[in-house]
Each structure stands twice: as structure tokens, then as C-alpha cells.
Design an enzyme around this catalytic site. Structure first.
Site, PDB file in Angstrom:
ATOM      1  CG  HIS A   1      -0.328  -0.291   2.520  1.00 32.17           C
ATOM      2  ND1 HIS A   1       0.695   0.447   3.048  1.00 32.17           N
ATOM      3  CD2 HIS A   1      -0.592  -1.267   3.418  1.00 32.17           C
ATOM      4  CE1 HIS A   1       1.025  -0.050   4.230  1.00 32.17           C
ATOM      5  NE2 HIS A   1       0.275  -1.109   4.468  1.00 32.17           N
TER       6      HIS A   1
HETATM    7  P1  TYD Z   1      -2.319  -3.480   7.522  1.00 33.58           P
HETATM    8  O1  TYD Z   1      -2.352  -2.131   6.924  1.00 33.58           O
HETATM    9  O2  TYD Z   1      -2.831  -4.628   6.703  1.00 33.58           O
HETATM   10  O3  TYD Z   1      -0.824  -3.818   7.993  1.00 33.58           O
HETATM   11  P2  TYD Z   1       0.520  -3.899   7.089  1.00 33.58           P
HETATM   12  O4  TYD Z   1       0.866  -2.499   6.718  1.00 33.58           O
HETATM   13  O5  TYD Z   1       1.550  -4.464   7.990  1.00 33.58           O
HETATM   14  O6  TYD Z   1       0.250  -4.787   5.931  1.00 33.58           O
HETATM   15  O7  TYD Z   1      -3.115  -3.438   8.891  1.00 33.58           O
HETATM   16  C1  TYD Z   1      -3.602  -4.607   9.522  1.00 33.58           C
HETATM   17  C2  TYD Z   1      -4.690  -4.212  10.517  1.00 33.58           C
HETATM   18  O8  TYD Z   1      -4.129  -3.460  11.597  1.00 33.58           O
HETATM   19  C3  TYD Z   1      -5.799  -3.383   9.932  1.00 33.58           C
HETATM   20  O9  TYD Z   1      -7.027  -3.826  10.462  1.00 33.58           O
HETATM   21  C4  TYD Z   1      -5.539  -1.987  10.443  1.00 33.58           C
HETATM   22  C5  TYD Z   1      -4.794  -2.216  11.744  1.00 33.58           C
HETATM   23  N1  TYD Z   1      -3.796  -1.165  12.023  1.00 33.58           N
HETATM   24  C6  TYD Z   1      -4.048  -0.228  12.988  1.00 33.58           C
HETATM   25  O10 TYD Z   1      -5.114  -0.206  13.632  1.00 33.58           O
HETATM   26  N2  TYD Z   1      -3.099   0.714  13.254  1.00 33.58           N
HETATM   27  C7  TYD Z   1      -1.925   0.764  12.577  1.00 33.58           C
HETATM   28  O11 TYD Z   1      -1.081   1.658  12.838  1.00 33.58           O
HETATM   29  C8  TYD Z   1      -1.679  -0.215  11.550  1.00 33.58           C
HETATM   30  C9  TYD Z   1      -0.402  -0.196  10.753  1.00 33.58           C
HETATM   31  C10 TYD Z   1      -2.633  -1.162  11.304  1.00 33.58           C
END
Ligand code: TYD
Length: 134
Positions: free
Chosen positions: A49
Site C-alpha cells: 500500500h
Molecule cells: P495493515 O495495513 O494490513 O498492515 P501492514 O501495513 O503491515 O500490511 O493493517 C492490519 C490491521 O491493523 C488493519 O485492520 C488496520 C490495523 N492497524 C491499525 O489499527 N493501526 C496501525 O497503525 C496499523 C499499521 C494497522
């Protein structure tokens, strides 16, 4: 430049390592959020992303992982984080993917923004289109 790596000063001594992050010193922004990725399964892919507002600093405080970096305009790089004093700064609106986590790896991530799902761009084609219009 949309990313850079830098070495963090280790104040470690015979008792072990100690690395601080401090604003105006080695943190390139005011930290509003920190999270860490751990207990990753084999072949885990994280990220995939871009963020309209969030910058990040990443450090593999244990183990290692590789970050694939893509600016959406044809420039792509990879950085392997494999030591606890190696930091990677990523600007906002960079497409990133974290892969190749070693067993037991812990990736610490700092950001200048609180979590806000609406600033995440999770579709690569949409991301490239946004970058083309900037
Ligand atoms: P995600 O964006 O998929 O993580 P990554 O960047 O590691 O792939 O996020 C996974 C879940 O965690 C999603 O439900 C959102 C939550 N989340 C938060 O609540 N706060 C945060 O700072 C982050 C990075 C994720």
C-alpha cells in the site's frame, strides 16, 4: 529522494545495545504512531500500500526483512534491514511491500501520522494513476 537509509547511534556497552529515537536528532519527523510486526509466518507479505500522508521509519530490531520500494513512476528499489542500527525512512506516497521476514524477526515502524485508513491507497493501479496526476 523518496527514501533513505541511515545508521542509528548505538549507545550499547558491555551490558548490551541501546538505540534511542529522538526528534530533531535521528527521527526525521514528530512520531505520532509506532507499531511492530512480529511472529510472521513463512512467505508473509506485509504492506502493499501507499499512504497519502504517513511517512515511516522502519528498523528490524530483531532478525531481518526486505522492503520493496516503488515510487509509482518506474523507480523501484529494495532495502534489506538486517541490523538493529539500520533505519529506513520512507516518504509519503511510496508503495512498499515487506517480505522475506527471518524467523523471529521484529520490524519496528514509526510514523508521523496516527492511523487513518482513509489515507491508505491499497490498489496499485489507483496508486499509479494518482502519482501520474501529481
Ligand atoms: P495493515 O495495513 O494490513 O498492515 P501492514 O501495513 O503491515 O500490511 O493493517 C492490519 C490491521 O491493523 C488493519 O485492520 C488496520 C490495523 N492497524 C491499525 O489499527 N493501526 C496501525 O497503525 C496499523 C499499521 C494497522
Amino acid at each position: 529522494m523518496h527514501y533513505r537509509t541511515y545508521i542509528l547511534k548505538n549507545f550499547g556497552d558491555e551490558r548490551g545495545g541501546l538505540i534511542p529515537f529522538e526528534m530533531d536528532h535521528n527521527a526525521p519527523f514528530e512520531v505520532r504512531r509506532a507499531f511492530y510486526i512480529f511472529d510472521t509466518k513463512p512467505d508473509t507479505l506485509r504492506g502493499a500500500h501507499a499512504n497519502r500522508a504517513s511517512q515511516f521509519v522502519m528498523v528490524a530490531v530483531a532478525g531481518s526483512c526486505t522492503v520493496h520500494i516503488d515510487n509509482g513512476r518506474g523507480e523501484k528499489s529494495s532495502v534489506t534491514l538486517d541490523r538493529p542500527d539500520l533505519a529506513l525512512w520512507l516518504d509519503k506516497m511510496i508503495w512498499k511491500k515487506m517480505v522475506d521476514f527471518s524467523p523471529g524477526a521484529i520490524l519496528l515502524v514509526l510514523s508521523n501520522e496516527k492511523y487513518d485508513e482513509t489515507e491508505y491507497v491499497r490498489n496499485y493501479e489507483e496508486y499509479v494513476a494518482i502519482r501520474r496526476c501529481e
